[in-house]
Design a protein around this motif. Structure first.
Motif, PDB file in Angstrom:
ATOM      1  N   TYR A  47       0.804  -1.213   0.000  1.00 41.66           N
ATOM      2  CA  TYR A  47       0.000   0.000   0.000  1.00 41.66           C
ATOM      3  C   TYR A  47       0.842   1.272   0.000  1.00 41.66           C
ATOM      4  CZ  TYR A  47      -4.114  -2.887   0.992  1.00 41.66           C
ATOM      5  OH  TYR A  47      -5.131  -3.809   0.912  1.00 41.66           O
ATOM      6  N   HIS A  48       2.036   1.184   0.566  1.00 39.27           N
ATOM      7  CA  HIS A  48       2.911   2.353   0.669  1.00 39.27           C
ATOM      8  C   HIS A  48       4.245   2.036  -0.020  1.00 39.27           C
ATOM      9  CE1 HIS A  48       0.086   4.048   3.579  1.00 39.27           C
ATOM     10  NE2 HIS A  48       0.100   2.873   4.187  1.00 39.27           N
ATOM     11  N   ARG A  49       4.159   1.586  -1.260  1.00 31.85           N
ATOM     12  CA  ARG A  49       5.352   1.140  -1.974  1.00 31.85           C
ATOM     13  C   ARG A  49       6.348   2.271  -2.179  1.00 31.85           C
ATOM     14  NH1 ARG A  49       2.913  -0.934  -5.842  1.00 31.85           N
ATOM     15  NH2 ARG A  49       2.948  -3.108  -5.201  1.00 31.85           N
ATOM     16  N   CYS A  50       5.866   3.439  -2.563  1.00 33.38           N
ATOM     17  CA  CYS A  50       6.769   4.567  -2.797  1.00 33.38           C
ATOM     18  C   CYS A  50       7.453   5.008  -1.503  1.00 33.38           C
ATOM     19  CB  CYS A  50       6.002   5.733  -3.418  1.00 33.38           C
ATOM     20  SG  CYS A  50       5.507   5.457  -5.132  1.00 33.38           S
ATOM     21  N   GLY A  51       6.698   5.032  -0.392  1.00 35.05           N
ATOM     22  CA  GLY A  51       7.304   5.389   0.890  1.00 35.05           C
ATOM     23  C   GLY A  51       8.347   4.376   1.326  1.00 35.05           C
TER      24      GLY A  51
END
Length: 207
Positions: free
Chosen positions: A11-15
Motif C-alpha cells: 500500500y505504501h510502496r513509494c514510501g
C-alpha cells in the motif's frame, strides 16, 4: 505479522522505496577510516578505526533520495495541476510536456543518488589500499580484525545499494509500462484515447 508488513509495503510502496534509498544513502555517508598509529612510549603500533559523518551531508541527504523518488511520479507531480480557468490551455500543455520529459528522462533522476553512493563506497577500499603500503603494517595489532569488519560493513552497504537501485528502477519501469497501451486490444485503446481527450493531454501512450 508478516502479512501485515507485506500489505503495508504494497500500500505504501513509494514510501518504502524512499525509506530504503534514504537508509542506504545515510550508511554510505558514514566515512570509515582505518589508521595505523604508534603507541606513545612503546615500540608497538595499533590499528584504529574511525567513523565520521558530516552533519551537512546528512542534512542534505533527503534531497538526493527525494530527487531519486521523482523518477516514480508521473510528470514529476505536474500531472496533478488543476487545468480549469484562464490558464487551462497553458497548464494542459505543461502537464503534457512534463509527461513527455518523464517518459524519456525519468531514470536519470536517480543519478545524483548513485553518485553519492559511489563516493561513499570508494572510501573503504581506498583506505585499505593505502594501509597495505604502510611500512608498520606487519607490527600493527588488530589490523586484520578491523579490516574484516570494515569489509563486512562495506559489503552490506554495497548489497543494500544494489537492492535499492533495482527496486527503484523496477518501480520506474513498471510505471512506464503501465502508460503504454498495445495495438492488440482495440477496446482498451479506445478507452485510453477517451481518457486522453478528457484530460486534455496524453496521459496514456497508444501504440
Amino acid at each position: 505479522m508478516i502479512e501485515t508488513i507485506s500489505r503495508c509495503i504494497r500500500y505504501h510502496r513509494c514510501g518504502f522505496v524512499f525509506l530504503i534509498l534514504q537508509v542506504t544513502l545515510m550508511l554510505s555517508l558514514l566515512e570509515v577510516r582505518i589508521e595505523i598509529e604508534a603507541t606513545p612510549g612503546q615500540q608497538t603500533f595499533k590499528t584504529r578505526m574511525y567513523a565520521f559523518l558530516d552533519p551537512m551531508d546528512l542534512l542534505y541527504s533527503p534531497l538526493y533520495s527525494g530527487f531519486a523518488m521523482g523518477a516514480m511520479f508521473y510528470g514529476y507531480g505536474l500531472l496533478y495541476l488543476r487545468s480549469k480557468g484562464p490558464l487551462e490551455g497553458f497548464l494542459s500543455r505543461l502537464r503534457s510536456s512534463a509527461m513527455s520529459v518523464w517518459q524519456k528522462c525519468s531514470p536519470l533522476m536517480i543519478l545524483p543518488w548513485c553518485i553519492k553512493i559511489v563516493q561513499g563506497l570508494c572510501v573503504v577500499p581506498v583506505c585499505l589500499w593505502l594501509c597495505l603500503f604502510n611500512e608498520n603494517l606487519p607490527q600493527a595489532d588488530h589490523f586484520v580484525l578491523l579490516a574484516l569488519l570494515a569489509i563486512v560493513l562495506w559489503l552490506y552497504v554495497l548489497t543494500l545499494a544494489i537492492t535499492s537501485f533495482i527496486l527503484a528502477m523496477r518501480l520506474n519501469i513498471r510505471l512506464l509500462r503501465i502508460r503504454t497501451i498495445g495495438r492488440s486490444d482495440h477496446e482498451l485503446r479506445a478507452y485510453a484515447q477517451g481518457i486522453n481527450e478528457l484530460l486534455g493531454f496524453e496521459m496514456l501512450l497508444v501504440n
